[in-house]
Design an enzyme around this catalytic site. Structure first.
Site, PDB file in Angstrom:
ATOM      1  N   CYS A 210       0.826  -1.211   0.000  1.00 41.41           N
ATOM      2  CA  CYS A 210       0.000   0.000   0.000  1.00 41.41           C
ATOM      3  C   CYS A 210       0.864   1.266   0.000  1.00 41.41           C
ATOM      4  CB  CYS A 210      -0.901  -0.025   1.226  1.00 41.41           C
ATOM      5  SG  CYS A 210      -1.750   1.512   1.567  1.00 41.41           S
TER       6      CYS A 210
ATOM      7  N   CYS B  30       0.172   3.416   3.101  1.00 45.14           N
ATOM      8  CA  CYS B  30       0.814   2.846   4.295  1.00 45.14           C
ATOM      9  C   CYS B  30       2.301   3.181   4.307  1.00 45.14           C
ATOM     10  CB  CYS B  30       0.630   1.331   4.335  1.00 45.14           C
ATOM     11  SG  CYS B  30      -1.074   0.785   4.465  1.00 45.14           S
TER      12      CYS B  30
END
Length: 128
Positions: free
Chosen positions: A52, A55
């Site tokens: 991600c 993230c």
């Protein structure tokens, strides 16, 4: 000789993985989360996925906040979005890059997709 090189590469990769986990917090376990809540300690859950990009943008912010003396009594636990689906469901999380703050065992706030240090800091302050 080839086996030795492979072994060295494997060890270096394991050290790198261990370092990345410790930089982002401890790996989530239900027993640890329950014990922290029972003791009344503040907890931040970071639902994370390695693939991600959001993230990855949150990682240096969360890592810096973990080291901030203001949050020395806050425990940071990382939930693997892909490998811990039961935990993700239990926290009612629909996507990775979610931060959830607990104080005294009760949720104090959450955010998803936030990559601004000031607002993440503000969220974590709800645990104090």
């Amino acid at each position: 000789m080839k086996i030795l090189k492979t072994l060295v590469v494997f060890i270096l990769l394991q050290v790198g993985v261990a370092a990345s986990v410790s930089a982002a917090g401890q790996h989530y376990t239900q027993a640890q989360f329950d014990a922290l809540n029972k003791s009344g300690k503040p907890v931040v859950i970071h639902v994370h996925a390695d693939w991600c990009p959001t993230c990855r943008a949150q990682d240096p912010i969360v890592s810096a906040l973990i080291k901030d003396p203001a949050f020395k009594n806050v425990s940071f636990l990382e939930v693997d979005f892909d490998a811990q689906k039961d935990v993700v469901k239990a926290f009612n999380v629909s996507q990775q890059s979610t931060l959830i703050v607990f104080k005294g065992g009760k949720e104090q706030g959450r955010s998803t997709g936030d990559t601004r240090k000031a607002s993440i800091d503000s969220l974590i302050n709800k645990a104090l």
